[in-house]
Design an enzyme around this catalytic site. Structure first.
Site, mmCIF file in Angstrom:
data_model
loop_
_atom_site.group_PDB
_atom_site.id
_atom_site.type_symbol
_atom_site.label_atom_id
_atom_site.label_comp_id
_atom_site.label_asym_id
_atom_site.label_seq_id
_atom_site.Cartn_x
_atom_site.Cartn_y
_atom_site.Cartn_z
ATOM 1 N N HIS A 102 -19.887 0.372 -2.659
ATOM 2 C CA HIS A 102 -19.366 0.671 -4.000
ATOM 3 C C HIS A 102 -19.929 -0.356 -4.985
ATOM 4 O O HIS A 102 -19.683 -1.562 -4.854
ATOM 5 C CB HIS A 102 -17.835 0.586 -3.954
ATOM 6 C CG HIS A 102 -17.155 0.932 -5.237
ATOM 7 N ND1 HIS A 102 -17.011 2.229 -5.687
ATOM 8 C CD2 HIS A 102 -16.548 0.158 -6.174
ATOM 9 C CE1 HIS A 102 -16.355 2.231 -6.834
ATOM 10 N NE2 HIS A 102 -16.065 0.979 -7.165
ATOM 11 N N SER A 127 -16.595 -3.162 -2.017
ATOM 12 C CA SER A 127 -17.015 -3.344 -3.404
ATOM 13 C C SER A 127 -17.953 -4.539 -3.499
ATOM 14 O O SER A 127 -17.569 -5.685 -3.235
ATOM 15 C CB SER A 127 -15.778 -3.584 -4.273
ATOM 16 O OG SER A 127 -16.179 -3.887 -5.581
ATOM 17 N N GLY A 187 -12.213 -2.694 -15.158
ATOM 18 C CA GLY A 187 -12.838 -3.776 -15.917
ATOM 19 C C GLY A 187 -12.813 -5.116 -15.213
ATOM 20 O O GLY A 187 -13.631 -5.973 -15.498
ATOM 21 N N PHE A 188 -11.881 -5.304 -14.301
ATOM 22 C CA PHE A 188 -11.755 -6.598 -13.636
ATOM 23 C C PHE A 188 -11.374 -6.393 -12.176
ATOM 24 O O PHE A 188 -10.626 -5.464 -11.856
ATOM 25 C CB PHE A 188 -10.684 -7.454 -14.322
ATOM 26 C CG PHE A 188 -11.005 -7.710 -15.767
ATOM 27 C CD1 PHE A 188 -11.838 -8.766 -16.131
ATOM 28 C CD2 PHE A 188 -10.540 -6.867 -16.754
ATOM 29 C CE1 PHE A 188 -12.173 -8.976 -17.456
ATOM 30 C CE2 PHE A 188 -10.873 -7.071 -18.086
ATOM 31 C CZ PHE A 188 -11.693 -8.132 -18.442
ATOM 32 N N HIS A 234 -20.236 3.179 -9.696
ATOM 33 C CA HIS A 234 -19.060 3.468 -10.502
ATOM 34 C C HIS A 234 -19.423 3.036 -11.918
ATOM 35 O O HIS A 234 -19.435 1.845 -12.228
ATOM 36 C CB HIS A 234 -17.863 2.685 -9.935
ATOM 37 C CG HIS A 234 -16.619 2.823 -10.735
ATOM 38 N ND1 HIS A 234 -15.492 2.073 -10.474
ATOM 39 C CD2 HIS A 234 -16.306 3.621 -11.780
ATOM 40 C CE1 HIS A 234 -14.544 2.404 -11.338
ATOM 41 N NE2 HIS A 234 -15.008 3.327 -12.147
ATOM 42 N N ASP A 289 -9.383 3.256 -5.913
ATOM 43 C CA ASP A 289 -10.176 2.069 -6.270
ATOM 44 C C ASP A 289 -9.318 1.115 -7.105
ATOM 45 O O ASP A 289 -8.819 1.496 -8.162
ATOM 46 C CB ASP A 289 -11.404 2.510 -7.081
ATOM 47 C CG ASP A 289 -12.279 1.335 -7.507
ATOM 48 O OD1 ASP A 289 -12.169 0.254 -6.898
ATOM 49 O OD2 ASP A 289 -13.082 1.522 -8.450
ATOM 50 N N ASP A 312 -20.030 -1.477 -8.839
ATOM 51 C CA ASP A 312 -19.402 -1.368 -10.157
ATOM 52 C C ASP A 312 -20.379 -1.780 -11.239
ATOM 53 O O ASP A 312 -20.925 -2.887 -11.200
ATOM 54 C CB ASP A 312 -18.185 -2.307 -10.239
ATOM 55 C CG ASP A 312 -17.025 -1.824 -9.414
ATOM 56 O OD1 ASP A 312 -16.665 -0.647 -9.529
ATOM 57 O OD2 ASP A 312 -16.460 -2.644 -8.649
HETATM 58 C C1 DX5 Z 1 -12.345 -2.451 -11.044
HETATM 59 C C2 DX5 Z 1 -13.459 -1.962 -10.195
HETATM 60 C C3 DX5 Z 1 -13.173 -2.025 -8.744
HETATM 61 C C4 DX5 Z 1 -13.188 -3.412 -8.150
HETATM 62 C C5 DX5 Z 1 -12.352 -3.396 -6.896
HETATM 63 O O1 DX5 Z 1 -12.618 -2.289 -12.396
HETATM 64 O O2 DX5 Z 1 -13.730 -0.605 -10.490
HETATM 65 O O3 DX5 Z 1 -14.067 -1.237 -7.999
HETATM 66 O O4 DX5 Z 1 -14.469 -3.842 -7.788
HETATM 67 O O5 DX5 Z 1 -11.036 -3.514 -7.267
HETATM 68 P P1 DX5 Z 1 -10.172 -4.745 -6.743
HETATM 69 O O6 DX5 Z 1 -10.933 -5.948 -7.001
HETATM 70 O O7 DX5 Z 1 -8.913 -4.613 -7.531
HETATM 71 O O8 DX5 Z 1 -9.943 -4.481 -5.302
HETATM 72 ZN ZN ZN Z 2 -14.996 0.513 -8.942
#
Ligand code: DX5
Ligand code: ZN
Length: 219
Positions: free
Chosen positions: A33, A8, A142-143, A66, A173, A35
Site C-alpha cells: 500500500h 503501508s 493525511g497522517f 492510494h 485503511d 500512500d
Molecule cells: C492515512 C493513510 C494510511 C496510513 C496507514 O492517511 O491513508 O494508509 O498509511 O494508516 P495508519 O498509520 O493509521 O495505520
Molecule cells: Zn492509505
C-alpha cells in the site's frame, strides 16, 4: 477466504527502504500500500512516483497506490507507468471521478475508491459497478498513526451487503492495531492496511512475525 494484508510503505523504515520491502515481500503480505499525498487534498505530503518505482522494483506482489491528491485523473498514466496494479481515488477529489475510474480499467488496472469517514455509501452508489476495491477509511486521511474511528463500522456492514451484487472487495485503511483488529476481524471485510501502530519503528527483522500475528487474529 484469507484476508488481504496490505503493509503501508509510509510506516516502514525509510532509512532502509529496499530491505523493508524485501522483508515484507518475504512475509505473509498480499498487496503493498503506497500512500501519495499532495498537500492539497490532504494537509500533508508523502511518498512519490519514485517511491512507487522502488516498491515495484523489489516485489512481484501487487502494489496499490492510494491517491490522496486533487484531480487524480491527470496522473493515471504516470502511476500506471511507475508500476501500480490497483489505483485508489477519493470521490471528492475530482468532478468527473467516474471517467477516471473507467480510465484506470481501460489501462488494464484495477480501480478502487477510498471513502472518508464523512462520506456515505449512498453518495457513492453509482460508482459501485466501476470499482474492484473499496478502501473504507478508518481515519480522516493525511497522517499515519491516528486513532481508529469506531463510527465507520456500520459502513463496513453496509458495503458487505452490496459486495456480491457488484463484485468488489472491501478493505479498511487507518488506525489498524491489535485493538481495532479485535473488532474488525468479526466483520465481513476482505482486508486491512497494516500501518503505523504495527510497523512504525519496529525492526525490519520483526515485520514477518508482526504479519503472522495479524494473520492469526484476522484469518
Ligand atoms: C492515512 C493513510 C494510511 C496510513 C496507514 O492517511 O491513508 O494508509 O498509511 O494508516 P495508519 O498509520 O493509521 O495505520
Ligand atoms: Zn492509505
Amino acid at each position: 477466504m484469507a484476508r488481504l494484508l496490505c503493509p503501508s510503505i509510509y510506516s516502514v523504515d525509510f532509512n532502509h527502504l529496499q530491505q523493508s520491502i524485501q522483508a515484507l515481500d518475504a512475509a505473509d503480505s498480499d498487496i503493498f500500500h503506497v500512500d501519495i499525498m499532495d498537500g492539497h487534498f490532504v494537509q500533508n505530503m508523502a511518498l512519490s512516483p519514485q517511491d512507487l518505482r522502488v516498491v515495484r522494483g523489489n516485489t512481484k506482489k501487487r502494489v496499490d497506490v492510494h491517491l490522496m491528491i486533487e484531480n487524480p485523473g491527470r496522473y493515471i498514466d504516470l502511476f500506471v507507468e511507475c508500476g501500480a496494479d490497483i489505483l485508489y481515488v477519493h470521490p471528492e477529489s475530482e468532478v468527473h471521478i467516474a471517467r477516471t475510474l473507467d480510465n484506470i480499467r481501460a489501462h488494464g488496472k484495477q480501480a478502487g475508491i477510498a471513502i472518508n469517514p464523512g462520506t456515505s455509501v449512498a453518495s457513492i452508489q453509482e460508482l459501485l459497478p466501476l470499482v474492484d476495491y473499496i478502501m473504507i477509511m478508518g481515519v480522516n486521511p493525511g497522517f499515519g498513526g491516528q486513532k481508529f474511528l469506531d463510527y465507520i463500522v456500520p459502513k463496513v456492514d453496509q458495503l458487505a451487503a452490496l459486495r456480491e451484487r457488484y463484485g468488489f472487495q472491501t478493505l479498511v485503511d487507518g488506525g489498524i492495531n491489535f485493538d481495532s483488529l479485535d473488532r474488525l476481524s468479526q466483520l465481513d471485510v476482505d482486508g486491512f492496511v497494516v500501518g503505523h501502530d504495527l510497523l512504525h519503528q519496529q525492526p525490519i527483522g520483526s515485520y514477518g512475525e508482526i504479519l503472522n500475528q495479524v494473520r492469526r487474529i484476522t484469518g
